[in-house]
Every structure is written in structure tokens, then in C-alpha cells.
Motif scaffolding. Structure first.
Motif, PDB file in Angstrom:
ATOM      1  N   GLU A   1       0.807  -1.145  -0.139  1.00 12.57           N
ATOM      2  CA  GLU A   1       0.056  -0.010  -0.068  1.00 12.57           C
ATOM      3  C   GLU A   1       0.995   1.181   0.137  1.00 12.57           C
ATOM      4  O   GLU A   1       0.656   2.195  -0.673  1.00 12.57           O
ATOM      5  CB  GLU A   1      -0.824  -0.039   1.230  1.00 12.57           C
ATOM      6  CG  GLU A   1      -1.884   1.263   1.149  1.00 12.57           C
ATOM      7  CD  GLU A   1      -2.662   1.201   2.205  1.00 12.57           C
ATOM      8  OE1 GLU A   1      -4.058   1.410   2.142  1.00 12.57           O
ATOM      9  OE2 GLU A   1      -2.250   0.729   3.619  1.00 12.57           O
TER      10      GLU A   1
ATOM     11  N   LYS B   1       0.556   4.041  -2.882  1.00  8.85           N
ATOM     12  CA  LYS B   1       0.398   5.534  -2.505  1.00  8.85           C
ATOM     13  C   LYS B   1       1.444   6.511  -3.238  1.00  8.85           C
ATOM     14  O   LYS B   1       0.844   7.430  -3.738  1.00  8.85           O
ATOM     15  CB  LYS B   1       0.278   5.606  -1.121  1.00  8.85           C
ATOM     16  CG  LYS B   1      -0.858   5.247  -0.504  1.00  8.85           C
ATOM     17  CD  LYS B   1      -0.819   5.450   1.264  1.00  8.85           C
ATOM     18  CE  LYS B   1      -2.071   5.076   1.712  1.00  8.85           C
ATOM     19  NZ  LYS B   1      -2.370   5.376   3.096  1.00  8.85           N
TER      20      LYS B   1
ATOM     21  N   ALA C   1      -7.527   0.285  -3.477  1.00  5.89           N
ATOM     22  CA  ALA C   1      -8.845  -0.224  -2.868  1.00  5.89           C
ATOM     23  C   ALA C   1      -8.771  -1.618  -2.498  1.00  5.89           C
ATOM     24  O   ALA C   1      -9.004  -1.950  -1.490  1.00  5.89           O
ATOM     25  CB  ALA C   1      -9.893  -0.146  -4.214  1.00  5.89           C
TER      26      ALA C   1
ATOM     27  N   ALA D   1      -6.938  -1.687   0.820  1.00  2.00           N
ATOM     28  CA  ALA D   1      -7.712  -1.276   1.904  1.00  2.00           C
ATOM     29  C   ALA D   1      -8.759  -2.411   2.340  1.00  2.00           C
ATOM     30  O   ALA D   1      -9.026  -2.640   3.521  1.00  2.00           O
ATOM     31  CB  ALA D   1      -8.560  -0.180   1.634  1.00  2.00           C
ATOM     32  N   ARG D   2      -9.314  -3.336   1.340  1.00  2.00           N
ATOM     33  CA  ARG D   2     -10.244  -4.393   1.650  1.00  2.00           C
ATOM     34  C   ARG D   2      -9.396  -5.427   2.336  1.00  2.00           C
ATOM     35  O   ARG D   2      -9.951  -6.090   3.039  1.00  2.00           O
ATOM     36  CB  ARG D   2     -10.948  -4.849   0.219  1.00  2.00           C
ATOM     37  CG  ARG D   2     -11.177  -6.227   0.184  1.00  2.00           C
ATOM     38  CD  ARG D   2     -12.493  -6.286   1.103  1.00  2.00           C
ATOM     39  NE  ARG D   2     -13.085  -7.656   1.111  1.00  2.00           N
ATOM     40  CZ  ARG D   2     -12.867  -8.526   2.081  1.00  2.00           C
ATOM     41  NH1 ARG D   2     -11.977  -8.026   3.096  1.00  2.00           N
ATOM     42  NH2 ARG D   2     -13.312  -9.621   2.103  1.00  2.00           N
TER      43      ARG D   2
ATOM     44  N   ARG E   1     -10.342  -2.146   5.972  1.00  4.25           N
ATOM     45  CA  ARG E   1     -11.136  -1.014   5.947  1.00  4.25           C
ATOM     46  C   ARG E   1     -12.045  -0.838   4.554  1.00  4.25           C
ATOM     47  O   ARG E   1     -11.773  -0.573   3.450  1.00  4.25           O
ATOM     48  CB  ARG E   1      -9.957   0.156   5.679  1.00  4.25           C
ATOM     49  CG  ARG E   1      -8.920   0.192   6.485  1.00  4.25           C
ATOM     50  CD  ARG E   1      -8.099   1.357   6.466  1.00  4.25           C
ATOM     51  NE  ARG E   1      -7.654   1.818   5.138  1.00  4.25           N
ATOM     52  CZ  ARG E   1      -6.362   1.623   4.868  1.00  4.25           C
ATOM     53  NH1 ARG E   1      -5.574   0.628   5.634  1.00  4.25           N
ATOM     54  NH2 ARG E   1      -5.959   1.461   3.477  1.00  4.25           N
TER      55      ARG E   1
ATOM     56  N   ARG F   1     -15.281  -0.267   4.085  1.00  2.00           N
ATOM     57  CA  ARG F   1     -15.940   0.965   3.591  1.00  2.00           C
ATOM     58  C   ARG F   1     -15.139   1.872   2.652  1.00  2.00           C
ATOM     59  O   ARG F   1     -15.786   2.456   1.691  1.00  2.00           O
ATOM     60  CB  ARG F   1     -16.830   1.776   4.828  1.00  2.00           C
ATOM     61  CG  ARG F   1     -17.561   0.774   5.535  1.00  2.00           C
ATOM     62  CD  ARG F   1     -18.483   1.669   6.526  1.00  2.00           C
ATOM     63  NE  ARG F   1     -19.269   0.685   7.328  1.00  2.00           N
ATOM     64  CZ  ARG F   1     -20.576   0.392   6.885  1.00  2.00           C
ATOM     65  NH1 ARG F   1     -20.852   0.833   5.654  1.00  2.00           N
ATOM     66  NH2 ARG F   1     -21.361  -0.307   7.465  1.00  2.00           N
ATOM     67  N   GLU F   2     -14.063   1.983   3.337  1.00  2.30           N
ATOM     68  CA  GLU F   2     -12.958   3.009   2.238  1.00  2.30           C
ATOM     69  C   GLU F   2     -12.780   2.353   1.176  1.00  2.30           C
ATOM     70  O   GLU F   2     -12.874   3.062  -0.002  1.00  2.30           O
ATOM     71  CB  GLU F   2     -11.669   3.141   3.203  1.00  2.30           C
ATOM     72  CG  GLU F   2     -10.588   3.762   2.533  1.00  2.30           C
ATOM     73  CD  GLU F   2      -9.335   3.818   3.131  1.00  2.30           C
ATOM     74  OE1 GLU F   2      -8.294   4.260   2.539  1.00  2.30           O
ATOM     75  OE2 GLU F   2      -9.459   3.514   4.215  1.00  2.30           O
ATOM     76  N   ALA F   3     -12.773   0.948   0.928  1.00  4.80           N
ATOM     77  CA  ALA F   3     -12.501   0.541  -0.046  1.00  4.80           C
ATOM     78  C   ALA F   3     -13.700   0.360  -1.207  1.00  4.80           C
ATOM     79  O   ALA F   3     -13.495   0.507  -2.615  1.00  4.80           O
ATOM     80  CB  ALA F   3     -11.928  -1.135   0.060  1.00  4.80           C
TER      81      ALA F   3
ATOM     82  N   LYS G   1     -15.932   2.926  -1.255  1.00  2.52           N
ATOM     83  CA  LYS G   1     -15.971   4.221  -1.564  1.00  2.52           C
ATOM     84  C   LYS G   1     -14.952   4.479  -2.910  1.00  2.52           C
ATOM     85  O   LYS G   1     -15.364   5.024  -4.018  1.00  2.52           O
ATOM     86  CB  LYS G   1     -15.612   5.146  -0.600  1.00  2.52           C
ATOM     87  CG  LYS G   1     -15.846   6.556  -1.163  1.00  2.52           C
ATOM     88  CD  LYS G   1     -15.515   7.391   0.014  1.00  2.52           C
ATOM     89  CE  LYS G   1     -15.888   9.093  -0.407  1.00  2.52           C
ATOM     90  NZ  LYS G   1     -14.888   9.332  -1.426  1.00  2.52           N
ATOM     91  N   MET G   2     -13.552   4.040  -2.709  1.00  2.00           N
ATOM     92  CA  MET G   2     -12.755   3.860  -3.674  1.00  2.00           C
ATOM     93  C   MET G   2     -13.191   3.213  -4.967  1.00  2.00           C
ATOM     94  O   MET G   2     -13.012   3.768  -6.061  1.00  2.00           O
ATOM     95  CB  MET G   2     -11.381   3.418  -3.233  1.00  2.00           C
ATOM     96  CG  MET G   2     -10.906   4.199  -2.027  1.00  2.00           C
ATOM     97  SD  MET G   2      -9.306   3.593  -1.453  1.00  2.00           S
ATOM     98  CE  MET G   2      -8.127   3.530  -2.429  1.00  2.00           C
TER      99      MET G   2
ATOM    100  N   ASP H   1     -15.997   5.504  -6.714  1.00  2.52           N
ATOM    101  CA  ASP H   1     -15.472   6.523  -7.256  1.00  2.52           C
ATOM    102  C   ASP H   1     -14.699   6.374  -8.542  1.00  2.52           C
ATOM    103  O   ASP H   1     -14.656   6.880  -9.798  1.00  2.52           O
ATOM    104  CB  ASP H   1     -14.468   7.218  -6.408  1.00  2.52           C
ATOM    105  CG  ASP H   1     -15.092   7.911  -5.241  1.00  2.52           C
ATOM    106  OD1 ASP H   1     -16.500   7.911  -5.172  1.00  2.52           O
ATOM    107  OD2 ASP H   1     -14.590   8.146  -4.209  1.00  2.52           O
TER     108      ASP H   1
END
Length: 530
Positions: free
Chosen positions: A236, A240, A282, A285-286, A290, A292-294, A296-297, A300
Motif C-alpha cells: 500500500e 500511494k 482499494a 484497503a479491503r 477498511r 467501507r473505504e475500499a 468508496k474508492m 469513485d
């Protein structure tokens, strides 16, 4: 001159042989020869039969025992080899040799006359439209090579990826992350060579060389995240950094993409890099919880690049939503992508079946259903399961844990065993979470095969099942995995034949050993009768 004289003599002989007296002479000679053969052959046969009878009468029981034991041993070896060849390659070795080598020698290969050109073109166009191609797809949920595949190999000592699968990934990386303008930038030139390298350490070394030339080389960070990072957290971090560099390069490409075709190609490359990085972030994050963050990504990303639906990002979204148990959102995604005009997948079909099974599985009982019949909701659930099983018949055995799972490959074949492994690896937990779902699947999935008794010839809701999946799956899945084959192949004739021959000769050997005198008398009687 010599050749001309020979031709003249040949013509003279041919004209003389065509005269009536020459034909009569040939007929007399042929008749005498036939008369001699008719009289002579029975005499020879009678003498030969008498000699064989005398020879057999001198044989001892030990000879017959040795003969039957040898025959049993040789036929047993042939049977074992045939069985091994069938298990490994799916065909009979004797049958394959017969078809490939012996049939042409005896004139068995017939060449059918070619069809007219117009008809042939129309026929080929129809076949291209109606027969689904065995196309290999990128696995939308593929694991990280350094943080997951390599860790598996360190622990087990087994290579989870095949050379064919890794070679396909190398081709994908070259298509996604390179373009014609890479020669203008030294760092991209280095990365272009890195994606072609077979040695992982050489690829990682090239990525660091590219970063020395340009600290904002997004594809170098991508390679390090995929192959050098040994944990998802490290991966990750690299992604980033790749995102920061990729967004900057993408904005520059957007500003000048209309200047020339080369700049348009560069914009496509930079778009691919940005989408790939956001998707993998994403997925990180999964995997790190995380969810919910995944989600959302992923949403989007699908809104920002709606034309890249062929990347199947919605399958990542489906899996994350199932983990959240947001079944209404899952149904909304299915309503958009489970369309007749869009290509299907095991994730689409089996998730739709799971949602319908969820409505009835908790109260479902096969005994009760057999007495009162199925309700409308139960019928819908069973039909959804049948639809999913027809699309990919390999999945239920993994969901019901009748077959062991392995790590999913980086590429899958739709409707094949590789897709089944990839789906069950990520979705088995979602089926277990819904009470009674696996029980409903267990009670109903085999009923699918009664609706399609000849799956290679005719389908029910989908095209006939492709016959090429076994070969492709053997290339995609590791050698220690037993590939699931559908429909199950019947044992070839020669396996039955060699098994019967081995058993029969072994029985004769046993009888000869136990009753030598009787078997000798029996053998002599058979020889006299024959």
C-alpha cells in the motif's frame, strides 16, 4: 535416344499383349496357377495343423503357466500406462497413436470436398458468433505476487503460478504500462525492459534504476508494490507513491493529448496506470479491513472511468459489499451488470443465486419441500442455482468443500476450473455466513445436469459448454492441483480392453498353477478344435 527406344519397345509389347491370342494364353496360365493353389493349400494347412498338434502335445504345464503370467504382466503394464496417460492428458495413448499415425497409413483420413466460397464464409461467420471462444481473462481479484504468492511459496515450497500465467501477466503489463513515447524518457525506457525480464530480482533492480533516473516514475512503484513488498502494508505504501506520481503525469498528459497521436497513446498509458493503481489501493484497503473505504474508492473509480468496464471492477465491488452484508447494494450492482448484453461471470451468476437463496435458505428443508412442494421463492432460488451451475459447473464442489482450494491464478478462463477456484477462494465465506445457503446448494445443484444431458452440444440458458476449458485450465493452474473436468470423460475403450485382458490372463495363470493337468488338456482340446 535410349529412352525413345525403350518407349517404342514398350508400345510394341503393349500392342502384342492386346491381341486375342495373348489374352487367351494369359487366361490359361492364370487358371493353371489357381488350380495349383486350390490343390496345394489344403495339403499345406493339413501338414501345418498336424505339426502344431504334435508341438502342443509336447508342451508342459510350466510353459502354459509362464505364458499366462507373462501375458498378464505385459497387459498389466499397458493398462497402468494407459490409465496414467488418460489421467494426465485426458486421452488414450493407443487411440491417439492410432488416429495420428496409423489412420493416415491405411487411408482412414478422408478429405471432404471444400464448400463453396460464399457458403464457407457465411458458415464461419455464424460459427464465430454462436460458439464462445475460450478466452483467458485477467483475474479481477488477483493476489499480490510478493505479499501473497511468494509467501505461499516460502511456506509450502510449491510454486502457485504457472509459467503460462506469469507470461500472460508480463504481456498485460507491457500493454498497460508502455507506449511508443517511452523512448523519450530514460526512466520509462528502463521500465519497458523491466516488464520483459523473466527474473523477478532483475525486474526489481530495474525498477530502482528507473527511480534513480526519475523519482516520479509511477510504473516503477507499481512493480515494487507487486513484487518486492512482502506485506500488504508495504504494498500500500508503494501504491500511494505510485498514485501521487501517476496523478501528476496524468494531468500533464490531459493537457497535451490533442497535440499528436503519440500524446494520445501516452494519455491512454497514463490512464491505465492511474486506474490500476487506484484499484490496487482499494484492494489493499479491503485486505486490511477498511472495507467501507475500499467500497468508496471502487465506486469513485467506476464513476470516473465508466468506459473501462472490461476491467470488471464491479466484481471487486460485489465482494466488498458482500463482506459488509450490504445485500441491497449488491442487488443494485447486479441489476446493472447482470444484463443479457454483457458478458457473464461466475461472480455475477453465483452472487445472484446467493441473494435468492438467502430469502429461503434459513427455513428450507428437503423433506418438507418434497411433501408440500416448492414455494415461488424457493423455485426462484433453485432456478438461480441451476443457472449459475450451468454457467460454471465446477464451483459447487469448492463451495461444498468436496475439492480442496489452491491460490487463484492471475488469469482465469470463464466457465472453467480456474474461474471456479478464483470465485470460491473469495466467496466461500459469504456463502457460509448465510445460514442454510450451502444446504440449499447441496440439495439442488446436481439437478442442473438433468436439464442439459448433452452440455457440449446444446445449452439451456447459455451457449453449449466449451470443450477447450480443460486444456487452458491445465496451463493456468499449478501442477499439484487436480483440474476439475466437465463433463466427465468416459474411460477409453483400450483401458477397458487392457484391464480385461490383464484380468483374464491372470485368471488363466492362477488356474494353470492350481490345476496344471486339466489346463493342459483344455489347451490341447482348444488347439485341436481350432
Amino acid at each position: 535416344p535410349g529412352a525413345a527406344a525403350a518407349l517404342r519397345r514398350w508400345e510394341q509389347l503393349r500392342r502384342r499383349a492386346a491381341t486375342p491370342w495373348a489374352r487367351g494364353l494369359l487366361a490359361v496360365v492364370a487358371g493353371l496357377g489357381l488350380f495349383f493353389v486350390v490343390l496345394r493349400v489344403p495339403l499345406r494347412l493339413r501338414d501345418s495343423l498336424a505339426a502344431v498338434t504334435v508341438f502342443l502335445s509336447t508342451l508342459t504345464p510350466k510353459f502354459y503357466f509362464a505364458l499366462t503370467v507373462t501375458s498378464s504382466f505385459i497387459s498389466g503394464l499397458i493398462f497402468v500406462f494407459e490409465w496414467w496417460h488418460f489421467r494426465k492428458y485426458g486421452t488414450s495413448f493407443i487411440e491417439q497413436v492410432s488416429v495420428s499415425h496409423l489412420r493416415p497409413l491405411i487411408g482412414g483420413a478422408e478429405n471432404s470436398p471444400p464448400a463453396p466460397a460464399a457458403f464457407s464464409a457465411a458458415e464461419s461467420e455464424t460459427s464465430r458468433q454462436n460458439v464462445p471462444e475460450c478466452k483467458v481473462w485477467r483475474n479481477p481479484l488477483n493476489l499480490f505476487r510478493g505479499a501473497e504468492y511468494s509467501r505461499y511459496m516460502w511456506v509450502t515450497g510449491k510454486e502457485p503460478l504457472t509459467y503460462y500465467d506469469m507470461n500472460l501477466s508480463a504481456q498485460d503489463h507491457q500493454n498497460f504500462f508502455t507506449c511508443d513515447t517511452d523512448a523519450l524518457r530514460p526512466s520509462d525506457t528502463v521500465m519497458q525492459k523491466a516488464w520483459r525480464e523473466r527474473n523477478p530480482q532483475a525486474r526489481i533492480k530495474a525498477a530502482y534504476q528507473a527511480l534513480e533516473l526519475n523519482n516520479d516514475c509511477a510504473t516503477a512503484y507499481v512493480l515494487l508494490a507487486e513484487e518486492e513488498a512482502t506485506t500488504i502494508v508495504d504494498a500500500e505504501k508503494y501504491f500511494k507513491q505510485a498514485l501521487k506520481a501517476g496523478e501528476m503525469i496524468y494531468r500533464k498528459s490531459q493537457n497535451c493529448h490533442a497535440q499528436s497521436p503519440q500524446h494520445e497513446a501516452q494519455l491512454r498509458r497514463d490512464t491505465n496506470v492511474l486506474v490500476y493503481v487506484k484499484r490496487r489501493l482499494a484492494m489493499c484497503a479491503r485486505k486490511l479491513g477498511r472495507i467501507r473505504e475500499a467500497v468508496k474508492m471502487m465506486r469513485d473509480l467506476m464513476k470516473e472511468f465508466p468506459l473501462l468496464s472490461m476491467l470488471n471492477i464491479h466484481e471487486n465491488l460485489l465482494e466488498a459489499l458482500l463482506e459488509l452484508q450490504a445485500y441491497a447494494d449488491v442487488q443494485a450492482v447486479l441489476a446493472k451488470y447482470d444484463d443479457i448484453s454483457l458478458p457473464k461471470s461466475a461472480a455475477i451468476c453465483y452472487t445472484a443465486a446467493l441473494l435468492k437463496a438467502r430469502a429461503v435458505s434459513e427455513r428450507f428443508s428437503p423433506e418438507t419441500a418434497s411433501k408440500r412442494g416448492l414455494s415461488t421463492a424457493e423455485i426462484n432460488a433453485v432456478e438461480a442455482i441451476h443457472r449459475a451451475v450451468e454457467f460454471n459447473p465446477h464451483v459447487p464442489k469448492y463451495l461444498l468443500e468436496m475439492k480442496s482450494l489452491v491460490l487463484p491464478p492471475e488469469h482465469i478462463l470463464k466457465r472453467g476450473d480456474s474461474e471456479a477456484v478464483a470465485y470460491a477462494f473469495f466467496h466461500l465465506q459469504h456463502w457460509k455466513r448465510i445460514e442454510g445457503a450451502l444446504n440449499l446448494l447441496h440439495c439442488t445443484w446436481e439437478g442442473t445436469f438433468r436439464m442439459i444431458p448433452y452440455p457440449l452440444e446444446k445449452g439451456h440458458l447459455f451457449y453449449p459448454y466449451p470443450s477447450c476449458t480443460e486444456t487452458a485450465d491445465r496451463e493456468l493452474l499449478p501442477t499439484f492441483h487436480e483440474v476439475s473436468v466437465y463433463p466427465q470423460k468416459e474411460l477409453p475403450f483400450f483401458i477397458h480392453f487392457t484391464a480385461g485382458l490383464c484380468s483374464f490372463s491372470a485368471m488363466l495363470a492362477l488356474l494353470t498353477h492350481q490345476f496344471p493337468e486339466l489346463m493342459v488338456i483344455f489347451a490341447k482340446a482348444v488347439s485341436i478344435v481350432s
